[in-house]
Design an enzyme around this catalytic site. Structure first.
Site, PDB file in Angstrom:
ATOM      1  N   ARG A 278       0.778  -1.347   0.144  1.00 24.51           N
ATOM      2  CA  ARG A 278      -0.154  -0.042  -0.050  1.00 24.51           C
ATOM      3  C   ARG A 278       0.760   1.251   0.058  1.00 24.51           C
TER       4      ARG A 278
ATOM      5  N   LEU B 247      10.252  14.986   1.585  1.00 25.77           N
ATOM      6  CA  LEU B 247       9.873  16.113   2.517  1.00 25.77           C
ATOM      7  C   LEU B 247      10.629  16.222   3.779  1.00 25.77           C
TER       8      LEU B 247
ATOM      9  N   GLU C 246      13.023  15.658   6.845  1.00 23.44           N
ATOM     10  CA  GLU C 246      14.546  15.901   6.904  1.00 23.44           C
ATOM     11  C   GLU C 246      15.010  15.394   8.167  1.00 23.44           C
TER      12      GLU C 246
ATOM     13  N   ARG D   2      -8.945 -23.353  18.007  1.00 25.20           N
ATOM     14  CA  ARG D   2      -8.010 -23.800  19.156  1.00 25.20           C
ATOM     15  C   ARG D   2      -8.739 -24.119  20.258  1.00 25.20           C
TER      16      ARG D   2
ATOM     17  N   GLU E  37       2.974  10.235   7.582  1.00 20.76           N
ATOM     18  CA  GLU E  37       1.973  10.808   7.076  1.00 20.76           C
ATOM     19  C   GLU E  37       1.513  11.647   8.119  1.00 20.76           C
TER      20      GLU E  37
HETATM   21  P1  TGC Z   1      -0.118  25.643   8.429  1.00 25.40           P
HETATM   22  O1  TGC Z   1       0.209  27.065   8.741  1.00 25.40           O
HETATM   23  O2  TGC Z   1      -1.198  24.725   9.363  1.00 25.40           O
HETATM   24  O3  TGC Z   1      -0.504  25.238   6.982  1.00 25.40           O
HETATM   25  C1  TGC Z   1       0.357  25.816   5.796  1.00 25.40           C
HETATM   26  C2  TGC Z   1      -0.675  25.935   4.791  1.00 25.40           C
HETATM   27  O4  TGC Z   1      -1.202  24.650   4.182  1.00 25.40           O
HETATM   28  C3  TGC Z   1      -2.460  24.666   4.400  1.00 25.40           C
HETATM   29  N1  TGC Z   1      -2.838  23.265   4.873  1.00 25.40           N
HETATM   30  C4  TGC Z   1      -3.199  22.182   4.021  1.00 25.40           C
HETATM   31  N2  TGC Z   1      -3.349  22.215   2.660  1.00 25.40           N
HETATM   32  C5  TGC Z   1      -3.697  21.115   2.227  1.00 25.40           C
HETATM   33  N3  TGC Z   1      -3.698  19.796   2.957  1.00 25.40           N
HETATM   34  C6  TGC Z   1      -3.411  20.150   4.325  1.00 25.40           C
HETATM   35  N4  TGC Z   1      -3.427  18.626   4.723  1.00 25.40           N
HETATM   36  C7  TGC Z   1      -3.124  21.058   4.716  1.00 25.40           C
HETATM   37  N5  TGC Z   1      -2.679  21.444   6.068  1.00 25.40           N
HETATM   38  C8  TGC Z   1      -2.398  22.751   6.064  1.00 25.40           C
HETATM   39  C9  TGC Z   1      -2.794  25.756   5.194  1.00 25.40           C
HETATM   40  O5  TGC Z   1      -4.145  25.873   5.103  1.00 25.40           O
HETATM   41  C10 TGC Z   1      -1.896  26.671   5.220  1.00 25.40           C
HETATM   42  O6  TGC Z   1      -2.285  27.312   3.851  1.00 25.40           O
HETATM   43  P2  TGC Z   1      -1.857  28.995   3.754  1.00 25.40           P
HETATM   44  O7  TGC Z   1      -2.478  29.180   2.458  1.00 25.40           O
HETATM   45  O8  TGC Z   1      -2.410  29.686   4.762  1.00 25.40           O
HETATM   46  O9  TGC Z   1      -0.370  28.939   3.587  1.00 25.40           O
HETATM   47  O10 TGC Z   1       1.093  24.918   8.777  1.00 25.40           O
HETATM   48  P3  TGC Z   1       2.314  24.402   9.835  1.00 25.40           P
HETATM   49  O11 TGC Z   1       3.803  24.564   9.567  1.00 25.40           O
HETATM   50  O12 TGC Z   1       1.622  25.089  11.198  1.00 25.40           O
HETATM   51  O13 TGC Z   1       1.871  22.855   9.866  1.00 25.40           O
HETATM   52  C11 TGC Z   1       0.934  22.233  10.399  1.00 25.40           C
HETATM   53  C12 TGC Z   1       1.018  20.633  10.542  1.00 25.40           C
HETATM   54  C13 TGC Z   1       1.956  20.364  11.764  1.00 25.40           C
HETATM   55  C14 TGC Z   1      -0.197  20.119  10.752  1.00 25.40           C
HETATM   56  C15 TGC Z   1       1.965  19.856   9.295  1.00 25.40           C
HETATM   57  O14 TGC Z   1       3.275  20.708   9.180  1.00 25.40           O
HETATM   58  C16 TGC Z   1       1.702  18.706   9.445  1.00 25.40           C
HETATM   59  O15 TGC Z   1       0.909  17.860   8.721  1.00 25.40           O
HETATM   60  N6  TGC Z   1       3.182  17.877   9.813  1.00 25.40           N
HETATM   61  C17 TGC Z   1       3.185  16.375   9.690  1.00 25.40           C
HETATM   62  C18 TGC Z   1       3.957  16.045   8.765  1.00 25.40           C
HETATM   63  C19 TGC Z   1       3.964  14.952   7.779  1.00 25.40           C
HETATM   64  O16 TGC Z   1       2.887  14.476   7.839  1.00 25.40           O
HETATM   65  N7  TGC Z   1       5.013  14.536   6.909  1.00 25.40           N
HETATM   66  C20 TGC Z   1       4.694  13.520   6.267  1.00 25.40           C
HETATM   67  C21 TGC Z   1       5.809  13.305   5.567  1.00 25.40           C
HETATM   68  S1  TGC Z   1       5.482  12.283   3.860  1.00 25.40           S
HETATM   69  C22 TGC Z   1       5.453  10.684   4.323  1.00 25.40           C
HETATM   70  O17 TGC Z   1       5.376  10.524   5.747  1.00 25.40           O
HETATM   71  C23 TGC Z   1       4.964   9.763   3.442  1.00 25.40           C
HETATM   72  S2  TGC Z   1       5.008   8.211   4.201  1.00 25.40           S
HETATM   73  C24 TGC Z   1       4.661   7.316   2.693  1.00 25.40           C
HETATM   74  C25 TGC Z   1       4.356   6.059   2.467  1.00 25.40           C
HETATM   75  O18 TGC Z   1       5.199   5.267   2.770  1.00 25.40           O
HETATM   76  O19 TGC Z   1       3.162   5.687   2.594  1.00 25.40           O
HETATM   77  P1  FAD Z   2       9.238  14.083  15.091  1.00 27.10           P
HETATM   78  O1  FAD Z   2       8.705  14.963  14.617  1.00 27.10           O
HETATM   79  O2  FAD Z   2      10.552  14.057  16.264  1.00 27.10           O
HETATM   80  O3  FAD Z   2       8.161  13.559  16.635  1.00 27.10           O
HETATM   81  C1  FAD Z   2       8.700  12.578  17.515  1.00 27.10           C
HETATM   82  C2  FAD Z   2       7.405  12.554  18.629  1.00 27.10           C
HETATM   83  O4  FAD Z   2       7.158  13.695  18.969  1.00 27.10           O
HETATM   84  C3  FAD Z   2       6.081  11.863  17.990  1.00 27.10           C
HETATM   85  O5  FAD Z   2       5.506  11.145  19.002  1.00 27.10           O
HETATM   86  C4  FAD Z   2       5.353  13.184  17.764  1.00 27.10           C
HETATM   87  O6  FAD Z   2       4.018  13.033  17.813  1.00 27.10           O
HETATM   88  C5  FAD Z   2       5.775  14.115  18.847  1.00 27.10           C
HETATM   89  N1  FAD Z   2       5.499  15.511  18.523  1.00 27.10           N
HETATM   90  C6  FAD Z   2       6.324  16.263  17.808  1.00 27.10           C
HETATM   91  N2  FAD Z   2       5.950  17.604  17.545  1.00 27.10           N
HETATM   92  C7  FAD Z   2       4.784  17.550  18.433  1.00 27.10           C
HETATM   93  C8  FAD Z   2       4.083  18.523  18.940  1.00 27.10           C
HETATM   94  N3  FAD Z   2       3.795  19.796  18.354  1.00 27.10           N
HETATM   95  N4  FAD Z   2       2.859  18.200  19.844  1.00 27.10           N
HETATM   96  C9  FAD Z   2       3.059  16.996  20.421  1.00 27.10           C
HETATM   97  N5  FAD Z   2       3.534  15.982  19.996  1.00 27.10           N
HETATM   98  C10 FAD Z   2       4.712  16.180  19.188  1.00 27.10           C
HETATM   99  N6  FAD Z   2       8.689  11.113   4.829  1.00 27.10           N
HETATM  100  C11 FAD Z   2       8.794  11.534   3.785  1.00 27.10           C
HETATM  101  O7  FAD Z   2       9.021  12.891   3.451  1.00 27.10           O
HETATM  102  N7  FAD Z   2       8.683  10.891   2.657  1.00 27.10           N
HETATM  103  C12 FAD Z   2       8.674   9.492   2.679  1.00 27.10           C
HETATM  104  O8  FAD Z   2       8.238   8.831   1.781  1.00 27.10           O
HETATM  105  C13 FAD Z   2       8.317   8.961   4.133  1.00 27.10           C
HETATM  106  N8  FAD Z   2       8.387   7.613   4.190  1.00 27.10           N
HETATM  107  C14 FAD Z   2       8.441   6.997   5.548  1.00 27.10           C
HETATM  108  C15 FAD Z   2       8.788   5.691   5.556  1.00 27.10           C
HETATM  109  C16 FAD Z   2       8.710   5.195   6.929  1.00 27.10           C
HETATM  110  C17 FAD Z   2       9.079   3.753   7.053  1.00 27.10           C
HETATM  111  C18 FAD Z   2       9.098   5.972   8.066  1.00 27.10           C
HETATM  112  C19 FAD Z   2       9.107   5.571   9.422  1.00 27.10           C
HETATM  113  C20 FAD Z   2       8.835   7.441   7.910  1.00 27.10           C
HETATM  114  C21 FAD Z   2       8.671   8.056   6.554  1.00 27.10           C
HETATM  115  N9  FAD Z   2       8.653   9.277   6.530  1.00 27.10           N
HETATM  116  C22 FAD Z   2       8.626   9.869   5.061  1.00 27.10           C
HETATM  117  C23 FAD Z   2       8.916  10.198   7.619  1.00 27.10           C
HETATM  118  C24 FAD Z   2       7.691  10.547   8.484  1.00 27.10           C
HETATM  119  O9  FAD Z   2       6.806  11.388   7.686  1.00 27.10           O
HETATM  120  C25 FAD Z   2       8.074  11.032   9.776  1.00 27.10           C
HETATM  121  O10 FAD Z   2       8.770  10.162  10.415  1.00 27.10           O
HETATM  122  C26 FAD Z   2       6.890  11.650  10.720  1.00 27.10           C
HETATM  123  O11 FAD Z   2       6.516  12.769   9.862  1.00 27.10           O
HETATM  124  C27 FAD Z   2       7.319  11.972  12.009  1.00 27.10           C
HETATM  125  O12 FAD Z   2       8.582  12.887  12.094  1.00 27.10           O
HETATM  126  P2  FAD Z   2       9.692  12.188  12.901  1.00 27.10           P
HETATM  127  O13 FAD Z   2      10.095  10.765  12.813  1.00 27.10           O
HETATM  128  O14 FAD Z   2      10.895  13.286  12.705  1.00 27.10           O
HETATM  129  O15 FAD Z   2       9.140  12.521  14.310  1.00 27.10           O
END
Ligand code: TGC
Ligand code: FAD
Length: 389
Positions: free
Chosen positions: A94, A135, A137, A272, A368
């Site tokens: 997935r 995304l 780092e 079982r 995510e």
């Molecule tokens: P914030 O000020 O809240 O938002 C900045 C701008 O973005 C808009 N926005 C969104 N737009 C579309 N979709 C969303 N989910 C959105 N969330 C926010 C927002 O309206 C704003 O727009 P504008 O026009 O005012 O500039 O931004 P913030 O810096 O305070 O961050 C908010 C926060 C913490 C929720 C966000 O940074 C966040 O979601 N952090 C989590 C990071 C994350 O999910 N990383 C994932 C990396 S990729 C990954 O993990 C792939 S795994 C893939 C796999 O193997 O399946």
């Molecule tokens: P941190 O941000 O350091 O968080 C550590 C802990 O602190 C967590 O429990 C978190 O919830 C908590 N925490 C942090 N901030 C707060 C807050 N403000 N309030 C309360 N609690 C908080 N990223 C990509 O860009 N692309 C990919 O394809 C991708 N694939 C991945 C695949 C795997 C197998 C894994 C494990 C990760 C992947 N990621 C990818 C990264 C993933 O998105 C990050 O690991 C995730 O966003 C969390 O960041 P971090 O690991 O740095 O944890």
């Protein structure tokens, strides 16, 4: 006939159209015939089963809910059902499809130039090219707004510097969608494998997502053509828009893992026997766990279905999808833990899928957007107060 009977406690299937049932059946059969026989070994070896890439492409799984450029143009329920079946096989499958479709094809589709779409979408859809999404780092996971990777214009090129880590498919990818800071804010770039100054290194030692490739991306004075910028990706908002697509798929996907854990526990506890030769399923404490699992899976299905309908009407908000991702991952993980418990000692063995799902779901809880981050997104939506900082 598929080996997996599915979970249909409240006649959920009656909500699905003929076409939706057919799409699910196709994905279910693929998982039964092609994934289940190989996934245990792939997981144990820590290898992604690459031979499945072409099959998944042929079945139209990549970018399945996008229109044109060879994409299947499915609705969001059909797309979700594919994700559900894939994650029943393994979260790695997935994940591969999430990244390829929602995090690589979607940004090109939504923010790319027509030329970028024409070049890359057919290749990615057909599995001739694999993509990744950079995304996160080393210093910035939950807070990507503070990213330090940079892109600067020098003469006729963009020059990228920095590191991305934890990148799914990084080591497999032909093309990386990379987010970096420019003097005008955060922007997205397409970086092709083989570009000088760009290298990848795989992360080893994972006890979760073992059948998925996870890598770091390194950029050292990496020069790419100006045309490799995605012209309409402006600010972090654009990156978060991609995450919304992927989180939606996860919300469905984890139900597949939960269903596999539930079904494994149900059939095991019926066969079982302990105490007076009675099946352990005859005990109230066991039934309570099975009842909890099927109730939560059913609620998760209904939430996913409703959000799919909203998404088809362009009414699903990011904060809605946060509820789906947060809830369904949490219940799937709890289903895996309950199921492990109900299988007793056998529950720790790799001949059952449970520990594999459980370990995978620990990653899905984190990536995510962690469970905490989605809690705070919901909290902000209902109070108007941002509590991240
Ligand atoms: P914030 O000020 O809240 O938002 C900045 C701008 O973005 C808009 N926005 C969104 N737009 C579309 N979709 C969303 N989910 C959105 N969330 C926010 C927002 O309206 C704003 O727009 P504008 O026009 O005012 O500039 O931004 P913030 O810096 O305070 O961050 C908010 C926060 C913490 C929720 C966000 O940074 C966040 O979601 N952090 C989590 C990071 C994350 O999910 N990383 C994932 C990396 S990729 C990954 O993990 C792939 S795994 C893939 C796999 O193997 O399946
Ligand atoms: P941190 O941000 O350091 O968080 C550590 C802990 O602190 C967590 O429990 C978190 O919830 C908590 N925490 C942090 N901030 C707060 C807050 N403000 N309030 C309360 N609690 C908080 N990223 C990509 O860009 N692309 C990919 O394809 C991708 N694939 C991945 C695949 C795997 C197998 C894994 C494990 C990760 C992947 N990621 C990818 C990264 C993933 O998105 C990050 O690991 C995730 O966003 C969390 O960041 P971090 O690991 O740095 O944890």
């Amino acid at each position: 006939m598929p080996r997996f009977p599915g979970v249909d406690y409240v006649q959920f299937d009656s909500l699905l159209s003929e076409q939706e049932l057919l799409v699910r059946q196709t994905a279910r059969q693929f998982v039964d015939e092609r994934v289940v026989p190989v996934i245990r070994e792939a997981y144990n070896q820590g290898e992604f089963p690459k031979q499945l890439i072409r099959d998944m492409a042929d079945l139209g799984f990549f970018g399945a809910n996008l229109e044109g450029y060879g994409c299947a143009g499915l609705n969001n329920i059909e797309y979700g059902l594919i994700m559900q079946e894939l994650e029943r096989g393994d979260s790695a499958l997935r994940s591969f499809v999430s990244v390829q479709g929602a995090l690589v094809m979607y940004p090109i589709y939504a923010y790319g130039s027509e030329e970028q779409k024409q070049i890359w979408l057919p290749k990615l859809q057909s599995g001739k090219a694999v993509g990744c999404f950079g995304l996160t780092e080393p210093g910035y996971g939950s807070n990507p707004s503070a990213m330090t990777a940079t892109a600067e214009k020098h003469g006729g090129v963009w020059v990228l510097n920095g590191e991305k880590t934890w990148i799914t498919n990084g080591g497999l990818a032909d093309i990386a969608v990379v987010w970096a800071r420019t003097p005008d804010g955060i922007r997205a770039f397409l970086v092709e494998r083989g570009t000088q100054g760009f290298s990848t290194s795989d992360i080893h030692g994972k006890l979760s997502m073992r059948a998925s490739v996870t890598s770091s991306l390194h950029f050292s004075n990496c020069e790419i053509p100006l045309d490799n910028q995605l012209p309409n990706a402006k600010g972090l908002r654009a990156a978060l828009g991609c995450l919304t697509q992927a989180r939606y798929g996860i919300g469905w996907g984890v139900l597949g893992a939960a269903m596999d854990c539930y079904e494994t526990a149900r059939s095991y506890t019926l066969s079982r026997k302990q105490f007076d030769n009675r099946p352990i399923a005859s005990h109230q404490l066991v039934q309570e766990k099975l009842a909890w699992m099927i109730t939560e899976i059913t609620k998760g299905q209904l939430l996913a279905f409703h959000l799919g309908k909203l998404k088809d009407q362009d009414r699903a908000e990011p904060a809605h999808i946060s509820m789906l991702k947060r809830n369904n991952v949490a219940i799937a993980l709890e289903c895996a833990r309950f199921s492990r418990d109900l299988l007793g000692a056998n529950g720790i063995m790799d001949e059952y899928p449970i520990m594999r799902h459980m370990c995978n779901l620990e990653t899905v809880k984190t990536y995510e957007g962690t469970e905490h981050i989605h809690t705070l997104i919901i909290g902000e939506k209902i109070t108007g107060i941002s509590a991240y900082r």
